[in-house]
Write a protein that holds these residues in place. Structure first.
Motif, short mmCIF file in Angstrom:
data_model
loop_
_atom_site.label_atom_id
_atom_site.label_comp_id
_atom_site.label_asym_id
_atom_site.label_seq_id
_atom_site.Cartn_x
_atom_site.Cartn_y
_atom_site.Cartn_z
N THR A 63 0.86 -1.44 0.12
CA THR A 63 0.10 0.01 -0.11
C THR A 63 0.77 1.31 -0.03
N GLY A 64 2.19 1.03 -0.13
CA GLY A 64 2.87 2.44 0.13
C GLY A 64 3.13 3.09 -1.54
N ARG A 65 3.37 4.17 -1.28
CA ARG A 65 3.38 5.15 -2.62
C ARG A 65 5.07 5.88 -2.86
N LEU A 66 5.23 5.82 -4.07
CA LEU A 66 6.36 6.60 -4.51
C LEU A 66 6.53 8.00 -3.94
N VAL A 67 7.79 8.12 -3.21
CA VAL A 67 8.01 9.24 -2.25
C VAL A 67 8.97 10.35 -2.98
N TRP A 68 8.69 11.47 -3.18
CA TRP A 68 9.61 12.50 -3.72
C TRP A 68 10.87 12.81 -2.59
N ARG A 69 11.94 12.77 -3.54
CA ARG A 69 13.17 12.88 -2.74
C ARG A 69 14.03 14.13 -3.79
N SER A 70 14.43 15.10 -2.88
CA SER A 70 15.28 16.16 -3.77
C SER A 70 16.67 15.80 -4.16
N ARG A 71 17.12 14.60 -3.52
CA ARG A 71 18.34 14.08 -4.07
C ARG A 71 18.38 12.67 -3.76
N VAL A 72 18.21 12.04 -4.93
CA VAL A 72 18.26 10.67 -4.98
C VAL A 72 19.88 10.02 -5.67
#
Length: 240
Positions: A63-72
């Motif tokens: 049930t998780g979601r893709l999470v935004w990261r400013s630095r991947v």
């Protein structure tokens, strides 16, 4: 993008340190054992094998979601993007695979007859190799951000890298007994690959929706501002 780009070594150096520490502690413990102590790993090998086979059948709800990261951080540098974390099933699978490899190797080492003259020098080498393997597994898992990452330059799944320019099609994986998102890549360079699945917290539907959204417009991930991944439509038309 340079491998020494901003943010890369800020993550890889701690990952390397963690790997070295694990390898050093494990190596010291193994080398301190008597050859007779290694025999216990033969029984443990059966237990680890059973756990490894059992966990492969577990399909937890994702049930998780893709999470935004400013630095991947990925193999080509650090850039903004969307990240999927490794699931509990994924962590169990990783632990089972690493443990199985280590335990089986130690079990084989315990079977080497002490009467052979060359066993004395070879046994420490094999034990050191096991310790280094554990350290490498820690470093390999910790060096990148998330299990799956979608950035402007491509998709990363673990240590594998798929540039957007080489992805021709994405669809649910149809192979029996497996899940994930099937990618058809440039036929002149790669065979089809599968990303996602039970080892990430994000469902295949959500991952596929995001891949389809950014496959034709990957530049949307490079603006540096938070990006909200699309939600797949349910059969009723409501968001999933």
């Amino acid at each position: 993008m340079s491998l020494a780009g901003p943010g890369v070594w800020s993550r890889r150096l701690p990952a390397l340190l963690a790997g070295v520490v694990v390898a050093a502690v494990t190596g010291r413990g193994l080398l301190a054992m008597d050859p007779s102590d290694l025999a216990h790993f033969r029984t443990l090998a059966w237990m680890v094998t059973g756990v490894h086979l059992a966990q492969q059948r577990w399909r937890p709800r994702r049930t998780g979601r893709l999470v935004w990261r400013s630095r991947v951080v990925g193999p080509r540098g650090a850039e903004p993007g969307l990240v999927a974390r490794r699931s509990t099933a994924g962590w169990l699978e990783l632990a089972a695979e690493v443990a199985l490899g280590a335990v089986l190797t130690l079990g084989v080492v315990s079977l080497l007859p002490a009467r052979w003259a060359w066993i004395g020098p070879v046994r420490p080498v094999l034990l050191t190799a096991v310790a280094l393997g554990l350290g490498w597994a820690i470093y390999r898992e910790a060096r990148f951000t998330g299990r799956i990452a979608l950035t402007a330059s491509g998709i990363r799944h673990g240590g594998e890298w798929y540039p957007w320019s080489e992805i021709r099609e994405a669809r649910p994986n149809s192979r029996r007994g497996e899940d994930g998102v099937w990618l058809r890549l440039d036929p002149g360079r790669f065979r089809p690959q599968v990303v996602g699945g039970r080892d990430v917290t994000v469902s295949d539907a959500r991952l596929l929706a995001a891949i389809e959204r950014f496959r034709t417009a990957p530049a949307a991930l490079a603006v540096g501002l938070p990006v909200t991944p699309p939600e797949p439509a349910s059969p009723s038309g409501a968001p999933a």
